[in-house]
Design an enzyme around this catalytic site. Structure first.
Site, short mmCIF file in Angstrom:
data_model
loop_
_atom_site.label_atom_id
_atom_site.label_comp_id
_atom_site.label_asym_id
_atom_site.label_seq_id
_atom_site.Cartn_x
_atom_site.Cartn_y
_atom_site.Cartn_z
N PRO A 19 0.81 -1.23 0.00
CA PRO A 19 0.00 0.00 0.00
C PRO A 19 0.84 1.27 0.00
CG PRO A 19 0.11 -0.91 2.22
CD PRO A 19 0.83 -1.87 1.31
N CYS A 20 0.19 2.38 -0.38
CA CYS A 20 0.81 3.70 -0.28
C CYS A 20 0.80 4.12 1.18
CB CYS A 20 0.02 4.73 -1.10
SG CYS A 20 0.19 4.53 -2.88
N PRO A 21 1.77 4.84 1.71
CA PRO A 21 2.97 5.31 1.03
C PRO A 21 4.16 4.38 1.19
CG PRO A 21 2.83 6.39 3.15
CD PRO A 21 1.63 5.44 3.05
N ILE A 22 3.93 3.16 1.69
CA ILE A 22 5.04 2.22 1.93
C ILE A 22 5.77 1.90 0.64
CG2 ILE A 22 5.62 -0.10 2.73
CD1 ILE A 22 3.19 0.20 4.67
#
Length: 85
Positions: A19-22
């Site tokens: 997922p964002c922001p990972i």
């Protein structure tokens, strides 16, 4: 010798399902480990990841070389600049 149609990445990072922001953080960390001028290929999901990550990388000073729709995911090729801004 330069190739115009295909870019050969120096490294590859599969962030499908991340997922964002990972996914942006992992991409940026990997680029920082690479030599200046190196090309990283990142696999991203459609939707928010492919919309957000390229823009965030551009704002961070990285060069987006290519974005390719690979049917089910996107291949993003980003180059670490030779000189850090």
């Amino acid at each position: 010798m330069t190739q115009t149609n295909s870019l050969t990445p120096d490294a590859q990072l599969d962030l499908r399902g991340t997922p964002c922001p990972i996914n942006f953080v992992r991409t940026k960390l990997r680029l920082e480990q690479m030599a200046p001028g190196s090309l990283l290929e990142v696999w991203l999901d459609g939707g928010e990841p492919i919309e957000q990550v390229p823009d965030s990388l551009t704002m961070a000073g990285y060069n987006i070389e290519q974005i390719k729709d690979c049917s089910g995911f996107f291949s993003l090729q980003v180059r670490r600049p030779v000189t850090v801004q």
